[in-house]
Motif scaffolding. Structure first.
Motif, PDB file in Angstrom:
ATOM      1  N   PRO A 101       0.825  -1.210   0.000  1.00 21.95           N
ATOM      2  CA  PRO A 101       0.000   0.000   0.000  1.00 21.95           C
ATOM      3  C   PRO A 101       0.863   1.265   0.000  1.00 21.95           C
ATOM      4  N   SER A 102       0.317   2.312  -0.578  1.00 23.19           N
ATOM      5  CA  SER A 102       1.020   3.600  -0.641  1.00 23.19           C
ATOM      6  C   SER A 102       0.534   4.488   0.505  1.00 23.19           C
ATOM      7  N   ILE A 103       1.437   4.886   1.395  1.00 20.03           N
ATOM      8  CA  ILE A 103       1.103   5.695   2.568  1.00 20.03           C
ATOM      9  C   ILE A 103       1.154   7.173   2.182  1.00 20.03           C
ATOM     10  N   GLU A 105       0.791  11.317   3.083  1.00 21.21           N
ATOM     11  CA  GLU A 105       1.157  12.228   4.169  1.00 21.21           C
ATOM     12  C   GLU A 105      -0.088  12.757   4.883  1.00 21.21           C
ATOM     13  N   GLY A 106      -0.108  12.587   6.197  1.00 27.89           N
ATOM     14  CA  GLY A 106      -1.179  13.152   7.016  1.00 27.89           C
ATOM     15  C   GLY A 106      -2.530  12.506   6.811  1.00 27.89           C
ATOM     16  N   ALA A 107      -2.582  11.321   6.237  1.00 24.35           N
ATOM     17  CA  ALA A 107      -3.873  10.671   5.957  1.00 24.35           C
ATOM     18  C   ALA A 107      -3.801   9.200   6.364  1.00 24.35           C
ATOM     19  N   GLU A 108      -4.978   8.578   6.440  1.00 20.65           N
ATOM     20  CA  GLU A 108      -5.029   7.155   6.753  1.00 20.65           C
ATOM     21  C   GLU A 108      -5.354   6.371   5.474  1.00 20.65           C
ATOM     22  N   THR A 109      -4.453   5.498   5.123  1.00 22.86           N
ATOM     23  CA  THR A 109      -4.656   4.627   3.969  1.00 22.86           C
ATOM     24  C   THR A 109      -5.347   3.339   4.427  1.00 22.86           C
ATOM     25  N   LYS A 110      -6.285   2.865   3.643  1.00 23.94           N
ATOM     26  CA  LYS A 110      -6.969   1.619   3.963  1.00 23.94           C
ATOM     27  C   LYS A 110      -6.602   0.556   2.927  1.00 23.94           C
ATOM     28  N   ALA A 111      -6.284  -0.616   3.422  1.00 23.36           N
ATOM     29  CA  ALA A 111      -5.890  -1.713   2.528  1.00 23.36           C
ATOM     30  C   ALA A 111      -6.617  -2.984   2.936  1.00 23.36           C
ATOM     31  N   ASP A 112      -7.434  -3.520   2.017  1.00 21.85           N
ATOM     32  CA  ASP A 112      -8.075  -4.811   2.230  1.00 21.85           C
ATOM     33  C   ASP A 112      -7.180  -5.888   1.630  1.00 21.85           C
ATOM     34  N   ILE A 113      -6.791  -6.840   2.452  1.00 23.86           N
ATOM     35  CA  ILE A 113      -5.899  -7.901   1.999  1.00 23.86           C
ATOM     36  C   ILE A 113      -6.642  -9.233   2.078  1.00 23.86           C
TER      37      ILE A 113
END
Length: 309
Positions: A101-103, A105-113
Motif C-alpha cells: 500500500p502507498s502511505i 502524508e497526514g492521511a489514513e490509507t486503507k488496505a483490504d488484503i
C-alpha cells in the motif's frame, strides 16, 4: 554585509507529516473478516482483531511492504505418499498474502488484503477398513461419506466365487462305464476321466474365489444386487456406511479453494453414478474399492486431509 540591528531570515524546513494505515484481513472466498492474522508493515507487527483489522500509525510516506500470515491450526493437514499401507507427510495450514500500500502524508490509507483460508470439510469422511484375510470381510473395504444419505463404494455385483460371476462353463463329466465294457472302452474312459479332472482343476482355478478376484467380475456401485446397498437418486448408501461401520482409518478433506459442499456433493454423485467396469483385486492394482475411492478423491481435486484416525 549585515548592518547592526538588521534582522536575519532563517529558513526552517517543515517536517514531513507521517501517515497511517488500516489493514483489513478478509477471507478470499467470502470476504468475511479474519481474526488473529499476523500483520507486518515495515518492522511493525500487529494482530488483526475480530473485525479483521490492524491499525498502524507514524508510518513514513511512500510504498510500504505489508505481509499477512495466518496459521489455521485446526486445519493442519497431511498428504499421502502411499495410500496403502498408509504413509503420509504432515503440513501446517499456513496462508501468506503480500501487498504494497502507498502511505499518504497526514492521511489514513486503507488496505483490504485477501487471504486464502484453510477449511476442514467435516461433513465429508473417507473411511478405510483394512484387509483381513482371515476375517469375515477379508478384502476390507473403502467407502466415502458425503452426507447421511450419500455414501459411495465399489463392489462386486455378486459375491466372489458365485456361479453368476462365471465367464466359462464347467467341463462335462464322462458318463459311467457300462458293466460289460471291454479293455479299449476302459482305457478310453480312463483317459476321458483324467482329461475331465485336469479341465475341472483349470475351471476351478479360473472360476473359484481367487481366480475371479484376480481376473475380475462385474462391478457395481454400493453393492446393490447382493450386499444390501442402495443407489438411486437422492439415496446412496454403501453397505458399510449403512451398517454403522467406521473403519480403521478416517480422513476429512482440507481445502482452501472457493467452493461449497453442495457443489462437491453434486460432483461426487455425478462421478460415482457414471463409474463403470469390473471389480477385481490385485493389491493396489485392479479396479476395486481402493482404486474407486482414490479416483473419486482425484476427481474432486482433494489432496490434503485431516487424519481423524
Amino acid at each position: 554585509m549585515t548592518e547592526l540591528g538588521e534582522s536575519v531570515a532563517v529558513s526552517v524546513s517543515k517536517k514531513a507529516e507521517e501517515g497511517k494505515l488500516l489493514v483489513k484481513v478478509l477471507d478470499a472466498c467470502t470476504n468475511d473478516p479474519i481474526e488473529g492474522a499476523n500483520v507486518t508493515v515495515g518492522s511493525d507487527k500487529k494482530t488483526s482483531n475480530s473485525s479483521g483489522e490492524a491499525s498502524f500509525d507514524k508510518l513514513p510516506t511512500g510504498t510500504l511492504p505489508t505481509k499477512v500470515v495466518k496459521h489455521f491450526t485446526d486445519a493442519d493437514y497431511s498428504t499421502f505418499l502411499v495410500h496403502y499401507p498408509r504413509v503420509m507427510r504432515s503440513h501446517k495450514a499456513k496462508s501468506t498474502a503480500l501487498d504494497s500500500p502507498s502511505i499518504s502524508e497526514g492521511a489514513e490509507t486503507k488496505a483490504d488484503i485477501l487471504l486464502e483460508v484453510y477449511k476442514v470439510l467435516d461433513e465429508i469422511v473417507f473411511h478405510r477398513r483394512h484387509i483381513d484375510i482371515g476375517g469375515e470381510d477379508k478384502y476390507g473395504h473403502w467407502w466415502s461419506v458425503f452426507a447421511p444419505n450419500m455414501s459411495f463404494g465399489w463392489w462386486p455385483k455378486y459375491p466372489v466365487g458365485h456361479h453368476l460371476n462365471r465367464r466359462s462353463t464347467p467341463p462335462e463329466e464322462p458318463a459311467p462305464l457300462p458293466n460289460n465294457a471291454g479293455w479299449k472302452e476302459k482305457a478310453a474312459h480312463m483317459f476321458a476321466v483324467a482329461s475331465y479332472k485336469a479341465a475341472l482343476a483349470i475351471f476351478d482355478a479360473k472360476e473359484g474365489g481367487v481366480g475371479q478376484t484376480l481376473r475380475g467380475v462385474d462391478g457395481e456401485l454400493n453393492g446393490v444386487t447382493a450386499f444390501g446397498g442402495i443407489a438411486r437418486p437422492g439415496m446412496y448408501v454403501d453397505p458399510h456406511a449403512g451398517g454403522g461401520d467406521s473403519g480403521n482409518e478416517q480422513y476429512s478433506p482440507v481445502i482452501k479453494e472457493c467452493t461449497d459442499i453442495l457443489s462437491i456433493r453434486t460432483a461426487a454423485e455425478a462421478f460415482s453414478t457414471s463409474y463403470s467396469g469390473d471389480w477385481s483385486w490385485r493389491f493396489e492394482a485392479g479396479n476395486h474399492c481402493h482404486t474407486f475411492q482414490k479416483a473419486l478423491m482425484r476427481h474432486l481435486n482433494f489432496d490434503k486431509y485431516k487424519v481423524i484416525k
